[in-house]
Scaffold this motif. Structure first.
Motif, PDB file in Angstrom:
ATOM      1  N   TYR A 295      -7.083  -3.057   1.157  1.00 27.44           N
ATOM      2  CA  TYR A 295      -7.177  -4.015   2.386  1.00 27.44           C
ATOM      3  C   TYR A 295      -5.961  -4.914   2.401  1.00 27.44           C
ATOM      4  CZ  TYR A 295      -8.824  -7.887   5.552  1.00 27.44           C
ATOM      5  OH  TYR A 295      -9.052  -8.831   6.532  1.00 27.44           O
ATOM      6  N   HIS A 296      -4.977  -4.936   3.071  1.00 26.70           N
ATOM      7  CA  HIS A 296      -3.722  -5.645   3.179  1.00 26.70           C
ATOM      8  C   HIS A 296      -3.529  -6.594   4.262  1.00 26.70           C
ATOM      9  CE1 HIS A 296      -2.262  -3.485  -0.597  1.00 26.70           C
ATOM     10  NE2 HIS A 296      -3.065  -2.613   0.064  1.00 26.70           N
ATOM     11  N   LEU A 297      -3.103  -7.926   4.163  1.00 22.37           N
ATOM     12  CA  LEU A 297      -2.885  -8.762   5.082  1.00 22.37           C
ATOM     13  C   LEU A 297      -1.412  -9.298   5.111  1.00 22.37           C
ATOM     14  CD1 LEU A 297      -5.749  -9.339   3.831  1.00 22.37           C
ATOM     15  CD2 LEU A 297      -5.587 -11.338   5.392  1.00 22.37           C
ATOM     16  N   TYR A 298      -0.834  -9.220   6.257  1.00 17.55           N
ATOM     17  CA  TYR A 298       0.774  -9.659   6.286  1.00 17.55           C
ATOM     18  C   TYR A 298       0.778 -10.925   7.525  1.00 17.55           C
ATOM     19  CZ  TYR A 298       0.617  -4.620   4.983  1.00 17.55           C
ATOM     20  OH  TYR A 298       0.437  -3.511   4.561  1.00 17.55           O
TER      21      TYR A 298
ATOM     22  N   HIS B  86      -3.702  -7.201   9.907  1.00 20.05           N
ATOM     23  CA  HIS B  86      -4.615  -6.610   8.792  1.00 20.05           C
ATOM     24  C   HIS B  86      -4.350  -4.890   8.724  1.00 20.05           C
ATOM     25  CE1 HIS B  86      -6.968 -10.396   8.638  1.00 20.05           C
ATOM     26  NE2 HIS B  86      -6.323 -10.368   9.960  1.00 20.05           N
ATOM     27  N   HIS B  87      -4.343  -4.382   7.586  1.00 20.00           N
ATOM     28  CA  HIS B  87      -4.210  -2.938   7.353  1.00 20.00           C
ATOM     29  C   HIS B  87      -5.279  -2.516   6.122  1.00 20.00           C
ATOM     30  CE1 HIS B  87      -3.274   1.143   6.769  1.00 20.00           C
ATOM     31  NE2 HIS B  87      -2.291   0.910   5.924  1.00 20.00           N
TER      32      HIS B  87
ATOM     33  N   PRO C  50       0.936  -1.252  -0.046  1.00 19.16           N
ATOM     34  CA  PRO C  50       0.190  -0.121   0.064  1.00 19.16           C
ATOM     35  C   PRO C  50       0.748   1.373   0.077  1.00 19.16           C
ATOM     36  CG  PRO C  50      -0.085  -0.936   2.217  1.00 19.16           C
ATOM     37  CD  PRO C  50       0.650  -2.024   1.273  1.00 19.16           C
ATOM     38  N   ASP C  51       0.328   2.478  -0.567  1.00 18.99           N
ATOM     39  CA  ASP C  51       1.082   3.481  -0.571  1.00 18.99           C
ATOM     40  C   ASP C  51       0.374   4.379   0.933  1.00 18.99           C
ATOM     41  OD1 ASP C  51       1.910   6.113  -0.556  1.00 18.99           O
ATOM     42  OD2 ASP C  51       0.751   6.645  -2.477  1.00 18.99           O
TER      43      ASP C  51
ATOM     44  N   ALA D  42       1.558 -10.417   2.548  1.00 14.53           N
ATOM     45  CA  ALA D  42       0.920 -11.664   2.096  1.00 14.53           C
ATOM     46  C   ALA D  42       0.253 -11.536   0.796  1.00 14.53           C
ATOM     47  CB  ALA D  42       0.281 -12.636   2.996  1.00 14.53           C
ATOM     48  N   VAL D  43      -0.734 -10.387   0.900  1.00 16.66           N
ATOM     49  CA  VAL D  43      -1.654 -10.147  -0.122  1.00 16.66           C
ATOM     50  C   VAL D  43      -2.297  -8.881  -0.033  1.00 16.66           C
ATOM     51  CG1 VAL D  43      -3.676 -11.387   0.849  1.00 16.66           C
ATOM     52  CG2 VAL D  43      -3.375 -11.261  -1.547  1.00 16.66           C
ATOM     53  N   GLY D  44      -2.721  -8.319  -1.161  1.00 12.78           N
ATOM     54  CA  GLY D  44      -3.748  -7.099  -0.980  1.00 12.78           C
ATOM     55  C   GLY D  44      -4.982  -7.132  -1.698  1.00 12.78           C
ATOM     56  N   LEU D  45      -5.771  -6.469  -1.206  1.00 18.69           N
ATOM     57  CA  LEU D  45      -7.169  -6.449  -1.685  1.00 18.69           C
ATOM     58  C   LEU D  45      -7.770  -5.096  -2.360  1.00 18.69           C
ATOM     59  CD1 LEU D  45      -8.641  -9.316   0.545  1.00 18.69           C
ATOM     60  CD2 LEU D  45      -8.125  -9.684  -1.800  1.00 18.69           C
ATOM     61  N   VAL D  46      -8.082  -4.853  -3.599  1.00 20.07           N
ATOM     62  CA  VAL D  46      -8.184  -3.545  -3.956  1.00 20.07           C
ATOM     63  C   VAL D  46      -9.567  -3.774  -4.988  1.00 20.07           C
ATOM     64  CG1 VAL D  46      -6.060  -2.684  -3.799  1.00 20.07           C
ATOM     65  CG2 VAL D  46      -6.609  -3.886  -5.848  1.00 20.07           C
TER      66      VAL D  46
END
Length: 228
Positions: free
Chosen positions: A56-59, A69-70, A9-10, A222-226
């Motif tokens: 929405y990003h997961l790590y 979760h971010h 993410p930015d 791990a993954v971003g959801l956009v």
């Protein structure tokens, strides 16, 4: 619709008015992977819920047990609307796929300041480090000055932080703490920085009036959801 992305993410995106961070405890590296896939699959099967959610990003935590979760909202009101209309059915599907998830905490923030990526720096973060800095009751007004001191210390010690790509300081809306979301080139670069002799400026950071303690954690994106 919703799509996956490997892009980080930015964090400085000015559209983000309400960045949220939360953690889940899932127990093992295998369950970490299953939980990430369950979240991504659940979201991909549904339309993007609202224009108020920018990403929405997961790590995965290096402890082998946690997920970070971010979520990046335009406002807290957009998040509250999502909770009323979309969150429960998604959580139910994820919990069916991976029973026993422990949802530990959800933090609401405002980004205060950043040590931004240098112009022309195209490095992809190999490590995300979050550091929560707790402050004594009644010391909320000192948090911004503490962040200013950290940023000055970083500027005065560039050689000691060559592996640091960027660091983003968030003030919790409840006034209790600061969260630093730091993007590092690699775990090795971070370890070398931590092992370096401490300079006087960092002693002042650690002993700043009102600071109660520090809690650090390591993660891999791990993954971003956009929205697609």
């Amino acid at each position: 619709m919703t799509r996956r992305t490997d892009t980080h993410p930015d964090v400085t995106d000015p559209r983000v008015g309400a960045p949220f961070f939360s953690t889940w405890r899932v127990g093992t590296p295998e369950r970490q992977a299953r939980a990430v896939e369950a979240v991504a699959h659940t979201w991909e099967r549904r339309p993007w819920p609202t224009a108020g959610l920018l990403g929405y990003h997961l790590y995965t935590g290096h402890d082998g047990s946690t997920l970070l979760h971010h979520s990046r909202w335009t406002s807290e009101q957009a998040y509250e609307a999502f909770v009323r209309t979309h969150r429960q059915e998604r959580n139910d599907e994820i919990d069916t796929a991976v029973p026993g998830i422990e949802r530990q905490w959800l933090g609401r923030y405002r980004r205060h300041r950043s040590r931004e990526r240098a112009a022309g720096d195209t490095r992809v973060p190999g490590l995300i480090v979050t550091v929560r800095i707790d402050f004594e009751p009644g010391a909320a007004e000192h948090r911004a000055d503490w962040v200013d001191l950290v940023l000055k210390s970083l500027a005065d010690d560039p050689d000691g932080h060559r592996g640091l790509i960027a660091a983003h300081f968030h003030l919790s809306t409840d006034g209790t703490h600061v969260l630093n979301y730091a993007e590092w080139e690699s775990a090795r670069a971070y370890d070398e920085s931590v092992a370096a002799p401490e300079k006087e400026s960092w002693e002042r950071v650690r002993t700043y009036p009102g600071v109660k303690g520090f809690t650090g954690s390591r993660f891999t994106h791990a993954v971003g959801l956009v929205p697609d």
